[in-house]
Design a protein around this motif. Structure first.
Motif, short mmCIF file in Angstrom:
data_model
loop_
_atom_site.label_atom_id
_atom_site.label_comp_id
_atom_site.label_asym_id
_atom_site.label_seq_id
_atom_site.Cartn_x
_atom_site.Cartn_y
_atom_site.Cartn_z
N ASN A 88 6.10 27.48 40.72
CA ASN A 88 6.88 26.57 39.90
C ASN A 88 8.32 27.06 39.84
O ASN A 88 8.55 28.24 39.59
CB ASN A 88 6.33 26.51 38.46
CG ASN A 88 4.90 26.04 38.42
OD1 ASN A 88 4.51 25.12 39.14
ND2 ASN A 88 4.09 26.67 37.57
N ILE B 35 12.12 31.21 37.30
CA ILE B 35 12.83 30.51 36.23
C ILE B 35 14.31 30.85 36.31
O ILE B 35 14.68 32.03 36.38
CB ILE B 35 12.25 30.90 34.85
CG1 ILE B 35 10.76 30.52 34.79
CG2 ILE B 35 13.02 30.22 33.73
CD1 ILE B 35 10.01 31.13 33.62
N ILE C 218 14.25 21.45 32.60
CA ILE C 218 14.18 21.43 31.13
C ILE C 218 15.50 20.86 30.61
O ILE C 218 16.54 21.49 30.70
CB ILE C 218 13.95 22.85 30.56
CG1 ILE C 218 12.80 23.56 31.29
CG2 ILE C 218 13.71 22.78 29.05
CD1 ILE C 218 11.46 22.89 31.21
N ASN D 283 5.87 31.73 38.75
CA ASN D 283 7.05 30.95 38.38
C ASN D 283 8.35 31.68 38.71
O ASN D 283 8.44 32.89 38.57
CB ASN D 283 7.05 30.69 36.87
CG ASN D 283 5.77 30.03 36.41
OD1 ASN D 283 5.68 28.81 36.41
ND2 ASN D 283 4.77 30.83 36.04
N TYR E 200 11.46 26.49 37.56
CA TYR E 200 11.98 25.91 36.33
C TYR E 200 13.49 26.15 36.28
O TYR E 200 13.94 27.29 36.48
CB TYR E 200 11.38 26.59 35.10
CG TYR E 200 9.95 26.24 34.78
CD1 TYR E 200 9.65 25.22 33.86
CD2 TYR E 200 8.89 26.95 35.34
CE1 TYR E 200 8.34 24.92 33.52
CE2 TYR E 200 7.57 26.65 35.02
CZ TYR E 200 7.30 25.64 34.11
OH TYR E 200 6.00 25.34 33.77
N TYR F 92 10.48 21.82 37.83
CA TYR F 92 10.51 21.35 36.43
C TYR F 92 11.92 21.59 35.87
O TYR F 92 12.41 22.72 35.88
CB TYR F 92 9.48 22.12 35.59
CG TYR F 92 8.06 21.89 36.04
CD1 TYR F 92 7.36 20.75 35.63
CD2 TYR F 92 7.43 22.79 36.89
CE1 TYR F 92 6.05 20.53 36.05
CE2 TYR F 92 6.13 22.57 37.33
CZ TYR F 92 5.45 21.44 36.90
OH TYR F 92 4.16 21.21 37.32
N PHE G 281 10.31 24.06 27.43
CA PHE G 281 9.58 24.87 28.41
C PHE G 281 8.10 24.92 28.03
O PHE G 281 7.74 25.19 26.89
CB PHE G 281 10.14 26.29 28.43
CG PHE G 281 9.45 27.18 29.41
CD1 PHE G 281 9.81 27.18 30.75
CD2 PHE G 281 8.41 28.00 29.02
CE1 PHE G 281 9.17 27.99 31.66
CE2 PHE G 281 7.75 28.82 29.92
CZ PHE G 281 8.14 28.81 31.25
N LYS H 25 2.45 24.52 32.94
CA LYS H 25 1.90 23.33 33.59
C LYS H 25 0.70 23.62 34.48
O LYS H 25 -0.11 22.74 34.74
CB LYS H 25 3.00 22.65 34.42
CG LYS H 25 4.06 21.97 33.56
CD LYS H 25 3.46 20.82 32.79
CE LYS H 25 4.32 20.32 31.68
NZ LYS H 25 3.66 19.32 30.85
#
Length: 354
Positions: free
Chosen positions: A80, A154, A114, A152, A82, A112, A144, A147
């Motif tokens: 992921n 970030i 935010i 991840n 973010y 993703y 946040f 999921k």
């Protein structure tokens, strides 16, 4: 007017006047129903601030290549990505462009973003769609949250400086909090110093034995701790870039910006950005408490130079026309200049590769 609505919200109908913390005031001014981040045009030349991705494409190129390198070395599987507070989506677009030849990397990425600002989400969607990138892999979230079970990566650029702070200072061995007094019926708003008697607050302040001026953001610490716990459990990396310090400079750093110029925090209520320098020492402590490795900490200048921004600049200048050359050189200079963003901004990378 936004100002009247925000002050009325803070004071409430039954009070003619009220003393509130700077934290509560900032929260209402930035994130409340009539707050700044619910307005449009907050980023760029027409807004109140401009970020590194908007200044130079090479910033996004270096971040993209840095993330690609760590994915190749440490992950090589689904993950992921973010981005916290993605602005106009410029950083993500640069990241996707610089890595477009690496199909396996891009196929592995679940994105993703935010973002709370509805107008900015519209801008992000429009800009990202112009890439011809399949948007079904991109999700927008207000906060946040976990999921799936993937590791991840970030990224947060100029995100944590926007969290509200409380301001404290010690005078004659007594702790005070700098607060805000609002007299709604008189349209009066001013700073007021209040002696602290609350035992819980005093206990927190007395941990800082050598400090006489403090800015504390509990909401920032809680948010960052949540992210650290997420990485600690599922693996991955956090990249934080913001203007801040390792040790507190000894003065209050709260500031506001209106139309790209510094302004008074108590002016332009609901219409200006309010920020403070990020305490990176606190972020590092939270990372350590969650068993994360300090992968990197330096100035933005050192990080970008070490990761090849000058080499990337030379490559681009070879194929650029005169107008493009001036833009590229000006942008790079600004984000690495010691007197500009180069030293003021810090880069922290924390990781745990499971």
């Amino acid at each position: 007017m936004h100002k009247d609505k925000i002050l009325k919200e803070l004071v409430k109908k039954k009070f003619k006047s009220k003393i509130i913390s700077i934290e509560k005031f900032t929260e209402a001014c930035l994130y409340g129903k009539f707050g700044y981040y619910n307005n449009s045009n907050v980023i760029g030349k027409k807004g109140d601030f401009i970020t590194s991705p908007e200044i130079s494409q090479l910033f996004g190129d270096i971040i993209g290549l840095f993330i690609l390198y760590h994915w190749k070395i440490n992950l090589k599987k689904n993950f992921n990505f973010y981005e916290l507070g993605p602005g106009k989506g410029t950083l993500l677009i640069d990241l996707l462009n610089i890595t477009k030849k690496f199909n396996e990397f891009q196929k592995s990425m679940n994105i993703y973003l935010i973002e709370k600002n509805i107008k900015l989400i519209e801008v992000q969607k429009s800009n990202i769609l112009s890439l011809n990138y399949k948007p079904k892999k991109i999700s927008w979230l207000k906060n946040f949250s976990k999921k799936n079970q993937y590791p991840n990566i970030i990224f947060a650029n100029e995100f944590f400086d926007c969290f509200p702070v409380r301001q404290f200072f010690k005078k004659n061995q007594t702790w005070y909090e700098k607060m805000i007094e609002i007299k709604y019926n008189e349209s009066l708003i001013k700073f007021k110093d209040v002696i602290i008697n609350d035992k819980k607050t005093l206990k927190q302040l007395n941990q800082y034995k050598n400090s006489e001026v403090l800015e504390i953001s509990n909401s920032r610490d809680q948010y960052f701790d949540k992210i650290c716990k997420h990485i600690s459990k599922l693996g991955g990396m956090i990249i934080v870039i913001d203007y801040g310090y390792r040790n507190h400079p000894g003065y209050f750093t709260l500031q506001s910006v209106y139309n790209n110029k510094k302004s008074n925090v108590l002016d332009n209520i609901g219409k200006q950005d309010i920020t403070s320098l990020v305490d990176f020492n606190k972020l590092i402590d939270l990372g350590k408490k969650n068993n994360l490795k300090i992968e990197h900490f330096s100035s933005q200048r050192e990080f970008l130079l070490n990761n090849g921004i000058k080499e990337r600049e030379k490559k681009i200048l070879k194929v650029a026309n005169n107008k493009q050359r001036i833009m590229v050189q000006k942008g790079v200079k600004r984000i690495i200049d010691k007197k500009d963003m180069g030293n003021l901004f810090k880069v922290l990378v924390l990781s745990k590769w499971n």
